[in-house]
Design a protein around this motif. Structure first.
Motif: not given
Length: 192
Positions: A161-170
Motif C-alpha cells: 500500500e505504501a509502495s502504491f501510494h508512492h508510485k501512483f500519487t496522482s
C-alpha cells in the motif's frame, strides 16, 4: 545458508514479472531480510519470454548467479508451460504458482512429472475486474507471498500500500484497484 528462499519467475516481456520480482525484494527488504531481485533477458522485446529471480534470506548471500534449483516458481503466462521447462530444477518440497483459470489438477499433467505442490490463480480475471486491464503481476505477487510465506501477509499488504501510494500519487483509483487485487489473490489462490 539454511533459510534462503529462491524464487524463479517466468513471464513475457510487458507482463510485469520483473517488476513483481523487484516489488517482492523491496517488501522482504523492508521486513529486515537480505534480498536479491534481478531479471534475465533474452531478446528484449514485448511478448518475449523473460525470467526473473528472487533470493531472500535472514543472512547476507554471497551467491550472485541465476537460480537453477528454486524453491518456488511463478508462471505469469500459462502459455509458457509448453514453451519453457518451467519446472526445471524446482524442488519437490517447493511449489509452482501458475496464472490460469484452470485448476491445479488440470495443469499437473503438463508439468513434466513435477511431484510437488501446484497452485493456480486467475490473475488475468482478477486484474481485469479490479483494474480494468490485464496486469497479472500484482495478483501473482500476492499469490507467491501467500504460498511461500516469505513475507508475513499483513506486513506485505502494508508495504505494498505504501509502495502504491508512492508510485501512483496522482491516481488513487489505481491504488485502490491494486490493493483489492492483492487481497483477493491472497484469498483466491487454489492449491492442488
Amino acid at each position: 545458508m539454511k533459510d534462503i528462499v529462491e524464487i524463479r519467475w517466468h513471464g513475457r516481456g510487458g507482463q510485469g514479472a520483473k517488476t513483481a520480482s523487484l516489488l517482492l525484494a523491496d517488501a522482504a527488504f523492508n521486513t529486515g531480510k537480505y534480498v536479491q531481485g534481478f531479471p534475465e533477458y533474452g531478446p528484449e522485446r514485448m511478448g518475449a519470454p523473460i525470467t526473473a529471480y528472487n533470493r531472500i534470506s535472514s543472512e547476507r548471500s554471497t551467491v550472485h548467479s541465476n537460480i537453477y534449483e528454486p524453491d518456488y516458481v511463478v508462471v505469469v503466462d500459462e502459455t509458457l508451460i509448453s514453451a519453457v521447462d518451467v519446472t526445471a530444477g524446482l524442488k519437490k518440497e517447493g511449489a509452482i504458482v501458475i496464472n490460469s483459470g484452470k485448476s491445479p489438477a488440470q495443469l499437473r499433467p503438463l508439468l513434466k512429472g513435477y511431484a510437488g505442490r501446484v497452485f493456480t490463480i486467475d490473475a488475468g480475471r482478477i486484474s481485469e475486474e479490479e483494474l480494468g486491464k490485464n496486469f497479472p503481476n500484482t495478483p501473482m505477487l500476492a499469490a507467491i507471498v501467500k504460498v511461500s510465506g516469505v513475507v508475513e501477509p499483513d506486513a506485505f499488504v502494508k508495504d505494498m500500500e505504501a509502495s502504491f501510494h508512492h508510485k501512483f500519487t496522482s491516481k488513487p483509483q489505481v491504488i485502490e484497484g491494486n490493493m483489492r487485487a492483492l487481497k483477493r489473490s491472497m484469498e483466491e489462490v487454489q492449491a492442488g
